[in-house]
Design a protein around this motif. Structure first.
Motif: not given
Length: 124
Positions: A26-50
């Motif tokens: 998911x993109x947010x930490x769940x309100x009720x945390x499971x024992x294990x999970x993965x969080x994805x966040x956008x962190x910028x980047x170069x945008x359009x290239x080539x």
């Protein structure tokens, strides 16, 4: 010039990882945390290239009640990114990371391994 459609990069990565991992992604930490999970966040980047490619940076966090499991999952995600050729129906034209997963302490007392990388998507 014809219109091109760029992906929703976060949704594409979440769908890709969800198909390959046995924990919630998911993109947010769940309100009720499971024992294990993965969080994805956008962190910028170069945008359009080539002229057409979209370079997008992400930070991924692997959370778990077990440190070894959190670290191993982060390493598995690294491997999944290296072999990805498409995400969300969009071609992937490269992957670059800024370093290996590191332990980032959190007040929740769950283990969190995190790393940042970029993916180049091609629009359709």
């Amino acid at each position: 010039m014809e219109d091109v459609t760029y992906p929703d990069p976060k949704a594409a990565l979440i769908a890709y990882l969800s198909a390959h991992l046995d924990v919630p992604v998911a993109s947010r930490v769940p309100n009720t945390r499971p024992e294990a999970f993965v969080r994805v966040l956008l962190a910028g980047g170069q945008g359009n290239v080539e002229g057409l490619l979209s370079d997008v940076a992400f930070t991924v966090e692997s959370w778990d009640n077990n440190e070894a499991a959190a670290q191993a999952r982060a390493q598995r995600i690294r491997g999944l990114l290296r072999k990805a050729y498409a995400m969300g129906g969009y071609p992937v034209y490269g992957h670059k990371e800024w370093g290996p997963p590191v332990d980032l302490a959190d007040l929740s007392l769950q283990w969190r391994y995190t790393f940042t990388f970029a993916i180049r998507f091609r629009p359709i």
